[in-house]
Every structure is written in C-alpha cells, then in structure tokens.
Design a protein around this motif. Sequence first.
Motif, mmCIF file in Angstrom:
data_model
loop_
_atom_site.group_PDB
_atom_site.id
_atom_site.type_symbol
_atom_site.label_atom_id
_atom_site.label_comp_id
_atom_site.label_asym_id
_atom_site.label_seq_id
_atom_site.Cartn_x
_atom_site.Cartn_y
_atom_site.Cartn_z
ATOM 1 N N MET A 1 1.222 -1.339 -0.449
ATOM 2 C CA MET A 1 -0.163 0.147 0.025
ATOM 3 C C MET A 1 1.042 1.357 -0.023
ATOM 4 S SD MET A 1 -3.112 0.836 2.561
ATOM 5 C CE MET A 1 -4.634 0.915 1.460
ATOM 6 N N ALA A 2 0.880 2.148 -0.620
ATOM 7 C CA ALA A 2 0.972 3.478 -1.114
ATOM 8 C C ALA A 2 1.035 4.188 0.104
ATOM 9 C CB ALA A 2 1.336 3.867 -2.440
ATOM 10 N N PRO A 3 2.095 4.819 0.978
ATOM 11 C CA PRO A 3 1.731 6.578 1.948
ATOM 12 C C PRO A 3 0.638 7.303 1.049
ATOM 13 C CG PRO A 3 3.740 6.413 0.940
ATOM 14 C CD PRO A 3 3.489 4.660 0.195
ATOM 15 N N PRO A 4 0.574 8.304 1.622
ATOM 16 C CA PRO A 4 -0.763 9.048 1.288
ATOM 17 C C PRO A 4 -0.465 9.837 1.123
ATOM 18 C CG PRO A 4 -0.192 9.350 3.454
ATOM 19 C CD PRO A 4 -0.323 7.430 3.593
ATOM 20 N N SER A 5 -0.832 10.692 -0.139
ATOM 21 C CA SER A 5 -0.220 12.090 -0.864
ATOM 22 C C SER A 5 0.414 13.018 -0.058
ATOM 23 C CB SER A 5 -0.179 12.010 -2.575
ATOM 24 O OG SER A 5 -0.359 10.825 -3.489
ATOM 25 N N SER A 6 1.862 13.651 -0.306
ATOM 26 C CA SER A 6 2.195 15.042 0.352
ATOM 27 C C SER A 6 1.224 16.184 0.042
ATOM 28 C CB SER A 6 3.943 14.999 0.493
ATOM 29 O OG SER A 6 3.596 15.178 -0.964
ATOM 30 N N THR A 7 1.138 17.069 0.504
ATOM 31 C CA THR A 7 0.901 18.526 0.395
ATOM 32 C C THR A 7 1.157 18.718 -1.278
ATOM 33 O OG1 THR A 7 0.214 18.831 2.203
ATOM 34 C CG2 THR A 7 0.416 20.590 0.681
ATOM 35 N N SER A 8 2.136 18.939 -1.431
ATOM 36 C CA SER A 8 3.339 18.470 -2.634
ATOM 37 C C SER A 8 2.735 17.969 -3.921
ATOM 38 C CB SER A 8 5.186 19.277 -2.635
ATOM 39 O OG SER A 8 5.526 17.582 -2.139
ATOM 40 N N ASP A 9 3.050 16.690 -3.380
ATOM 41 C CA ASP A 9 2.122 15.728 -4.382
ATOM 42 C C ASP A 9 1.209 15.938 -5.012
ATOM 43 O OD1 ASP A 9 4.465 14.462 -4.611
ATOM 44 O OD2 ASP A 9 4.216 12.986 -3.051
ATOM 45 N N VAL A 10 -0.028 16.527 -4.540
ATOM 46 C CA VAL A 10 -1.290 16.638 -4.275
ATOM 47 C C VAL A 10 -1.226 18.005 -5.681
ATOM 48 C CG1 VAL A 10 -3.706 18.004 -4.182
ATOM 49 C CG2 VAL A 10 -2.417 15.981 -2.549
ATOM 50 N N LEU A 11 -0.278 19.104 -5.168
ATOM 51 C CA LEU A 11 -0.367 20.538 -6.254
ATOM 52 C C LEU A 11 0.370 19.865 -7.501
ATOM 53 C CD1 LEU A 11 1.326 22.458 -3.724
ATOM 54 C CD2 LEU A 11 -1.038 23.111 -4.815
ATOM 55 N N LEU A 12 1.447 18.966 -7.087
ATOM 56 C CA LEU A 12 1.848 18.335 -8.655
ATOM 57 C C LEU A 12 0.494 18.320 -9.407
ATOM 58 C CD1 LEU A 12 5.172 16.475 -7.264
ATOM 59 C CD2 LEU A 12 4.962 18.676 -9.437
ATOM 60 N N TYR A 13 -0.024 16.846 -8.942
ATOM 61 C CA TYR A 13 -1.210 16.393 -9.744
ATOM 62 C C TYR A 13 -1.781 17.878 -10.192
ATOM 63 C CZ TYR A 13 -0.423 11.443 -7.810
ATOM 64 O OH TYR A 13 0.126 10.201 -7.399
ATOM 65 N N ALA A 52 2.163 11.705 -15.992
ATOM 66 C CA ALA A 52 2.592 12.637 -15.566
ATOM 67 C C ALA A 52 2.111 12.198 -13.842
ATOM 68 C CB ALA A 52 2.544 13.903 -15.036
ATOM 69 N N TRP A 53 1.211 11.818 -13.537
ATOM 70 C CA TRP A 53 0.408 10.916 -12.716
ATOM 71 C C TRP A 53 0.721 9.766 -12.084
ATOM 72 C CZ3 TRP A 53 -5.291 11.641 -13.412
ATOM 73 C CH2 TRP A 53 -6.499 12.526 -13.026
ATOM 74 N N TYR A 54 1.306 8.799 -13.000
ATOM 75 C CA TYR A 54 2.471 7.845 -13.068
ATOM 76 C C TYR A 54 3.773 7.401 -12.376
ATOM 77 C CZ TYR A 54 5.034 3.598 -13.370
ATOM 78 O OH TYR A 54 5.802 2.333 -13.021
ATOM 79 N N ILE A 55 4.373 9.197 -12.617
ATOM 80 C CA ILE A 55 5.777 9.390 -12.370
ATOM 81 C C ILE A 55 4.920 10.005 -10.659
ATOM 82 C CG2 ILE A 55 7.609 10.814 -13.115
ATOM 83 C CD1 ILE A 55 7.572 8.240 -14.554
ATOM 84 N N ILE A 56 4.561 10.880 -10.790
ATOM 85 C CA ILE A 56 4.369 11.962 -9.360
ATOM 86 C C ILE A 56 3.902 10.355 -8.506
ATOM 87 C CG2 ILE A 56 2.693 12.925 -8.168
ATOM 88 C CD1 ILE A 56 2.051 14.592 -10.365
ATOM 89 N N SER A 57 3.291 9.252 -8.557
ATOM 90 C CA SER A 57 2.501 8.590 -8.012
ATOM 91 C C SER A 57 4.012 7.321 -7.301
ATOM 92 C CB SER A 57 1.345 7.827 -7.913
ATOM 93 O OG SER A 57 1.476 7.321 -9.048
#
Length: 60
Positions: A1-13, A52-57
């Motif tokens: 299970m992947a850890p929850p996304s950080s705030t910076s990741d949400v902005l990148l999405y 892009a979403w794949y790379i970010i995740s």
Amino acid sequence: MAPPSSTSDVLLYFLALFVPPLAVFLKRGCIADFWINICLTILGWLPGVIHAWYIISRHE
C-alpha cells in the motif's frame, strides 16, 4: 500500500492537468521521464497527464 500523498504531490497532480511536463520536471528533474512526458504530451494531452500522474505516484 502506498503512503498518502504529501501536499506537494497534490499540487503536482493538479499542475499535471495543465502542464504535464512541468509537473514531471519538478518531481524528477531533467531525466528520461521528462523527455518521455514531452513526447507523450505532443502526441496527445491525455497520455501526458496519465504518465505524469504515474511518475508522481511512483517516486518520492
């Protein structure tokens, strides 16, 4: 299970919806993933966004 996304990741999405190569560049730098994303974005907006979403995740 992947850890929850950080705030910076949400902005990148969110950024990836509008400028996918920029989101990949900010996440990974100027490496092969960035150039692949530029090619995918030129071929069509949706493949660029999906990549892009794949790379970010997948990368911390």
